[in-house]
Write an enzyme that holds these catalytic residues in place. Structure first.
Site, mmCIF file in Angstrom:
data_model
loop_
_atom_site.group_PDB
_atom_site.id
_atom_site.type_symbol
_atom_site.label_atom_id
_atom_site.label_comp_id
_atom_site.label_asym_id
_atom_site.label_seq_id
_atom_site.Cartn_x
_atom_site.Cartn_y
_atom_site.Cartn_z
ATOM 1 N N HIS A 62 53.176 46.439 37.768
ATOM 2 C CA HIS A 62 54.032 45.523 37.017
ATOM 3 C C HIS A 62 55.457 46.057 36.881
ATOM 4 O O HIS A 62 56.410 45.274 36.853
ATOM 5 C CB HIS A 62 53.430 45.272 35.632
ATOM 6 C CG HIS A 62 52.325 44.254 35.655
ATOM 7 N ND1 HIS A 62 52.444 43.000 35.093
ATOM 8 C CD2 HIS A 62 51.085 44.299 36.201
ATOM 9 C CE1 HIS A 62 51.323 42.325 35.275
ATOM 10 N NE2 HIS A 62 50.479 43.093 35.954
ATOM 11 N N ASP A 63 55.606 47.363 36.810
ATOM 12 C CA ASP A 63 56.951 47.933 36.756
ATOM 13 C C ASP A 63 57.699 47.659 38.058
ATOM 14 O O ASP A 63 58.848 47.203 38.055
ATOM 15 C CB ASP A 63 56.877 49.442 36.496
ATOM 16 C CG ASP A 63 58.253 50.083 36.364
ATOM 17 O OD1 ASP A 63 59.170 49.425 35.826
ATOM 18 O OD2 ASP A 63 58.409 51.240 36.792
ATOM 19 N N GLY A 68 62.333 46.487 40.406
ATOM 20 C CA GLY A 68 61.982 47.689 41.148
ATOM 21 C C GLY A 68 61.304 48.732 40.269
ATOM 22 O O GLY A 68 61.162 48.576 39.065
ATOM 23 N N THR A 187 39.665 46.851 41.946
ATOM 24 C CA THR A 187 38.367 47.497 42.012
ATOM 25 C C THR A 187 38.043 48.267 40.727
ATOM 26 O O THR A 187 36.880 48.568 40.458
ATOM 27 C CB THR A 187 38.283 48.453 43.225
ATOM 28 O OG1 THR A 187 36.985 49.034 43.271
ATOM 29 C CG2 THR A 187 39.316 49.567 43.126
ATOM 30 N N ASP A 238 35.768 43.893 39.131
ATOM 31 C CA ASP A 238 34.939 44.218 40.294
ATOM 32 C C ASP A 238 33.503 44.337 39.810
ATOM 33 O O ASP A 238 33.034 45.423 39.471
ATOM 34 C CB ASP A 238 35.418 45.512 40.941
ATOM 35 C CG ASP A 238 34.673 45.850 42.227
ATOM 36 O OD1 ASP A 238 33.894 45.000 42.698
ATOM 37 O OD2 ASP A 238 34.864 46.956 42.755
ATOM 38 N N ASP A 246 36.874 51.811 44.941
ATOM 39 C CA ASP A 246 36.227 51.739 46.243
ATOM 40 C C ASP A 246 36.430 50.362 46.865
ATOM 41 O O ASP A 246 37.095 49.494 46.291
ATOM 42 C CB ASP A 246 34.733 52.070 46.125
ATOM 43 C CG ASP A 246 34.027 51.205 45.083
ATOM 44 O OD1 ASP A 246 34.440 50.048 44.894
ATOM 45 O OD2 ASP A 246 33.062 51.691 44.457
#
Length: 323
Positions: A62-63, A68, A187, A238, A246
Site C-alpha cells: 500500500h505504501d 511510490g 497466501t 488463502d 506458499d
C-alpha cells in the site's frame, strides 16, 4: 573547449552513476546494524501475533502504490486528509512495528535509516518468517514529503475487473505477471467479511453469488460470513494455508476457492490464467518456473516504484510525522 565539455559530460555521468540508485547493503558503513535491528523487531512482533507478517507485507504494497515507496502511508499527524485515511487503505496496519524499529535505529544511527526502507525490510523479514523466500532488499530510499488522501484514489480494489487491475499495475510499471505474483501475497493473512458481502450476496441480479465460486466453498464462505452477520469478522484469504507463504493461493484460485473477488478474476483472463497455470505444469517444480523466485523478482521491482533518492526526500526522525 571540446575537451573541457567532454570532461564536464563524463563528470556529470559519473555523478549520475554514483547517486540516485538503490543498492543492497546501502547501510553497511553508515549503520551496520540496520537490517538486524529491523529483523529482530519484526521477529518479536510475529512471535506475538503471527498475522503481523501479512500486515507488514500489505503495508509495503500500500505504501508503494501511492506516491511510490516513500513511507507516505505512515504519516499520522492529525490531518484527516493524510493518505492513511483513504478508503483503499482500510485495515492497513503494522505502523507500530515500523515505529519500534525506527526508535531503536535512531538510538544507534541517528538520522540515517529512512522509514521507507524500514517498511521494505520489514516486509522482506515478514515473508521469511512465514516460511517464504529469503532475499536481499536494495535500500537507499528517502522519505517523502507528501501524504494526501486523494492520491490513494487509484489503489487496486477487491471489486476491480481484471482490466482495471491490469491498468493500475501497468501505470506503476508492473506487468500482468507482476499482478499475478503480487496478488499471490494473499497466501498469508485474513480479510474482513465486509469485503465479501457483494461477492456472496449481490454479485448478480436477484442476490445471486459470484458463479465462479466452487459450490462447496460457497457454502463454507456463507457460513463464515452470513448475510447479516458481523462485517468485521475475519477469515483466511488463502483457505487451508493462511500462515504459510506458499503457492497454495494460486491453486485455490485455479479451483474456484479464491476468497477475494479480485483474486478470482485472475482465473478469468487468458493471460493471467496462463501465468498461474505455468506454475503447475508437468515439469514443475524441477524444470518449470519457480513461484518463489518470480515472486522475489516482482516484490523487488514493486519496491522500486517512485522511490525518492538523495535530495528528493529526507530521513524522518519519527515515521508518523514530517520533520
Amino acid at each position: 573547449m571540446a575537451l573541457v565539455l567532454a570532461f564536464i559530460f563524463y563528470f556529470l555521468i559519473g555523478i549520475s552513476n554514483s547517486y540516485g540508485q538503490l543498492k543492497v547493503g546501502f547501510y553497511d558503513e553508515t549503520c551496520p546494524q540496520a537490517e538486524s535491528i529491523v529483523r529482530n523487531v519484526v521477529s518479536d512482533a510475529v512471535l506475538s501475533n503471527a498475522n503481523i507478517a501479512a500486515v507488514l507485507l500489505r503495508l509495503h504494497f500500500h505504501d508503494c502504490f501511492v506516491e511510490g515507496c516513500d513511507g507516505s502511508i505512515l504519516i499520522d499527524d492529525g490531518n484527516p486528509n493524510a493518505e492513511r485515511h483513504a478508503f483503499g487503505h482500510q485495515g492497513v496496519g503494522g505502523v507500530e512495528v515500523i515505529e519500534k524499529a525506527k526508535e531503536q535505529l535512531e538510538a544507534v544511527c541517528n538520522g540515517v535509516v529512512s522509514c521507507a526502507d524500514i517498511v521494505a525490510l520489514a516486509a522482506r523479514d515478514a515473508i521469511a518468517l512465514a516460511n517464504g523466500p529469503s532475499y536481499e532488499v536494495p535500500t537507499g530510499r528517502r522519505d517523502g514529503g507528501i501524504s494526501n488522501i486523494s492520491l490513494a484514489d487509484d489503489m487496486p480494489d477487491v471489486s476491480d475487473s481484471i482490466e482495471q487491475l491490469k491498468v493500475k499495475f501497468f501505470n506503476k510499471g508492473l506487468t500482468e505477471k507482476d499482478l499475478v505474483l503480487l496478488t499471490a501475497a494473499h497466501t498469508i493473512g485474513t480479510t474482513a467479511c465486509f469485503f465479501m458481502t457483494k461477492r456472496l450476496y449481490n454479485f448478480l441480479p436477484g442476490g445471486r453469488p459470484d458463479p465462479t465460486i466452487n459450490p462447496a466453498f460457497l457454502q463454507e464462505l456463507k457460513a463464515k460470513c452470513p448475510q447479516n452477520g458481523d462485517a468485521n469478522a475475519r477469515i483466511p484469504i488463502d483457505s487451508g494455508s493462511q500462515q504459510s507463504f506458499d503457492i497454495h493461493i494460486l491453486q485455490n484460485i485455479r479451483s474456484g476457492f479464491a476468497v477475494l473477488e479480485s483474486d478470482a478474476r485472475l482465473n478469468d483472463d487468458r493471460t493471467t490464467k496462463s501465468i498461474i497455470d505455468s506454475y503447475f505444469g508437468l515439469l514443475n517444480p524441477l524444470f518449470g518456473p519457480s513461484f518463489e523466485a518470480d515472486f522475489v523478482d516482482s516484490i523487488i521491482k514493486m519496491g522500486e516504484i517512485g522511490v525518492k533518492l538523495d535530495f528528493q526526500g529526507n530521513i524522518r526522525r519519527i515515521c508518523t510525522s514530517f520533520n
